[in-house]
Design a protein around this motif. Structure first.
Motif, PDB file in Angstrom:
ATOM      1  N   ARG A 202      -5.919  -6.142   5.162  1.00 58.11           N
ATOM      2  CA  ARG A 202      -5.931  -5.376   6.415  1.00 58.11           C
ATOM      3  C   ARG A 202      -7.142  -5.662   7.292  1.00 58.11           C
ATOM      4  NH1 ARG A 202      -2.978   0.458   5.524  1.00 58.11           N
ATOM      5  NH2 ARG A 202      -1.389  -0.250   4.050  1.00 58.11           N
TER       6      ARG A 202
ATOM      7  N   GLY B 146       0.832  -2.573   7.599  1.00 56.51           N
ATOM      8  CA  GLY B 146      -0.288  -2.768   6.681  1.00 56.51           C
ATOM      9  C   GLY B 146      -0.744  -4.196   6.500  1.00 56.51           C
TER      10      GLY B 146
ATOM     11  N   SER C  65       0.776  -9.431   3.190  1.00 52.38           N
ATOM     12  CA  SER C  65       0.263  -9.595   1.828  1.00 52.38           C
ATOM     13  C   SER C  65       0.910 -10.798   1.154  1.00 52.38           C
ATOM     14  CB  SER C  65       0.548  -8.334   0.998  1.00 52.38           C
ATOM     15  OG  SER C  65       1.936  -8.236   0.702  1.00 52.38           O
TER      16      SER C  65
ATOM     17  N   GLY D 116       0.857  -1.180   0.000  1.00 53.85           N
ATOM     18  CA  GLY D 116       0.000   0.000   0.000  1.00 53.85           C
ATOM     19  C   GLY D 116       0.890   1.225   0.000  1.00 53.85           C
TER      20      GLY D 116
ATOM     21  N   ILE E  91      -6.830  -4.628  -0.548  1.00 55.34           N
ATOM     22  CA  ILE E  91      -6.392  -4.009   0.705  1.00 55.34           C
ATOM     23  C   ILE E  91      -7.355  -4.383   1.836  1.00 55.34           C
ATOM     24  CG2 ILE E  91      -6.098  -1.809   1.900  1.00 55.34           C
ATOM     25  CD1 ILE E  91      -3.800  -2.378   0.084  1.00 55.34           C
TER      26      ILE E  91
END
Length: 515
Positions: free
Chosen positions: A268, A191, A194, A165, A264
């Protein structure tokens, strides 16, 4: 006679006309060749994977390298010197670029470093430096020996927190693959975890920020189930609770809803399309007791080492924390502390916080190290530090001052090809590192940039060992404060051990002054 002149004039006209036609033809051919050359360069630049700028800006991007080349000849008359720019000057960046490209890092004629400038560090070479045959690999330091899954990092120099991000997917993949190649860790940033962090197969430190992205429930509270899911990844070796960071101490982040994509949202654990506001501290941590409770909770759920990250301001809380640890027992202590400098970096932060809040690492690192020594907790708690440490001398200084590990974010960004365009917060990063513009991301090829990340790391460790061997120790972690001097206001250098004395030195001075 007149006829002869007319014939001669006619020949001249014919010759002139022919010459002009030839010139015109050559001009047309030249323009054609130029156009073909431009097309060829465009195709070559667009499809090559080595230079990000040329890939994103075909043909035009070549001028950057031309100007960069001739700039060194004109710089002394028209531009800033090698040591003047901020946050990183040209000399610092040039070393990283050369190290990342694995090209010659030597310099000629003489140093441009202002060695009489206040704060300059000078290492003290030994009359009997360490021979190559006497040198040892860098010692490995175990973190969390009492945990179910302790961690033995492979390197003293690691990648600091950078979230997906804040950074693009290609950048994170390149960092992950580069970290795997050299066996260093990569901090995920706050964040969340991922797929891009996992893709390279490197060791990961999962950072828990105030919003608890990736390990939160629907109310934004820490969720044990999600903690277990993250800890189930073998690559995740440690957890780091971020209390604050150098670029914006006491400030949470704001993620606009238009940036909260479905991806995202999934990473998150926040609603897609809605603004996400991070608190300026953990709502469930308001004192030393709460902090130790949180550390113990995460450690018991995950079985892995847990540490804290902060930029030091007020230091009284550290003593309170140590006192509480002694009440509960050393097993309750954080397994590591990451100390960030007030000049740390981020994608975007208020200038008032970035410029004027928090202590620089030169003050906070020795203070934390000494506090832990005084409290008898230094062996229990390992120290990691970050903040503008991108060159071998920076890392060597940190080891002298007591750090076990050093982490860098911007150093590795430079290794990826960052040109310090200062556009991290504008989605217009020309090198594809901090942008989500697919056209700009195309210039960053993870396969090639991962090699540069690895080369930067390895060359920094190599030069770090050069410094330590010159000082007469067999490996870098044997460096101590007496191995370096710092230039003071009057231009003279003073030993770091005098400027930042160890607790026993302070006690000796108190005893001697009492007589």
């Amino acid at each position: 006679m007149d006829n002869s002149l007319e014939i001669l004039d006619h020949h001249y006209i014919v010759l002139l006309t022919t010459a002009l036609q030839i010139l015109a033809s050559l001009l047309v051919v030249g323009i054609g060749i130029a156009l073909v050359s431009v097309v060829v360069m465009y195709v070559v630049d667009k499809n090559q994977t080595t230079h990000t700028i040329r890939r994103n800006y075909p043909v035009i991007g070549r001028f950057r390298y031309l100007f960069e080349h001739i700039g060194e000849f004109f710089r002394q008359y028209f531009f800033a010197s090698d040591r003047e720019e901020m946050p990183f000057n040209r000399a610092q960046r040039a070393w990283v670029y050369r190290a990342a490209k694995n090209v010659d890092r030597t310099v000629a004629f003489g140093s441009t470093k202002p060695i009489k400038e206040r704060g300059s560090i000078l290492f003290l070479n030994s009359p009997f430096p360490t021979l190559d045959g006497e040198a040892k690999p860098v010692d490995r330091v175990l973190i969390g020996p009492d945990c179910e899954h302790p961690y033995l990092p492979g390197s003293p120099f690691n990648i600091s927190g950078m979230s997906y991000g804040a950074l693009s997917a290609p950048a994170i993949i390149a960092l992950s693959k580069g970290a795997k190649a050299v066996n260093c860790w990569y901090n995920t940033g706050e964040g969340g975890l991922s797929d891009y962090h996992l893709k390279g197969g490197c060791d990961l430190v999962f950072q828990i920020g105030t919003a608890k992205y990736g390990v939160r429930d629907e109310q934004g509270q820490l969720c044990d189930e999600h903690l277990r899911e993250v800890a189930a990844h073998e690559q995740v070796k440690m957890f780091e609770i971020k209390l604050s960071q150098g670029a914006k101490p006491g400030k949470g982040g704001i993620l606009p809803g238009n940036k909260v994509t479905e991806e995202i949202s999934r990473i998150r654990l926040i609603p897609a399309g809605e603004d996400s506001i991070s608190p300026n501290r953990h709502p469930d941590i308001s004192n030393a007791n709460d902090l130790l409770d949180m550390i113990q909770r995460i450690r018991s759920v995950t079985g892995k080492p847990v540490g804290i990250k902060f930029v030091l301001g007020s230091s009284e809380w550290l003593k309170e924390l140590c006192q509480e640890i002694h009440k509960r027992g050393e097993a309750s202590a954080p397994d590591f502390m990451t100390i960030d400098s007030c000049d740390g970096g981020t994608g975007a932060a208020p200038m008032a916080l970035m410029d004027d809040v928090g202590l620089p690492l030169r003050e906070s690192l020795p203070l934390v190290h000494n506090t832990l020594l005084e409290q008898g907790l230094r062996d229990r708690i390992k120290i990691n530090c970050s903040g503008k440490l991108i060159n071998p001398t920076d890392v060597a200084w940190a080891l002298c001052m007591g750090a076990d590990f050093v982490s860098s974010a911007r150093g590795f960004m430079l290794a990826l090809g960052c040109i310090q365009a200062l556009q991290c917060n504008k989605n217009t990063c020309p090198t594809g590192i901090t942008t989500h513009n697919k056209k700009l991301q195309r210039g960053l090829v993870p396969r090639d940039k991962a090699k540069r990340v690895a080369s930067y790391h390895n060359n920094l460790i190599h030069d770090l060992e050069l410094i330590s061997h010159s000082c007469g120790v067999t490996e870098p972690r044997q460096l101590r404060r007496h191995h370096a001097h710092q230039v003071s206001d009057n231009g003279r250098s003073v030993s770091l051990s005098e400027l930042y004395p160890y607790p026993e030195q302070i006690n000796e001075r108190r005893v001697s002054s009492s007589f």
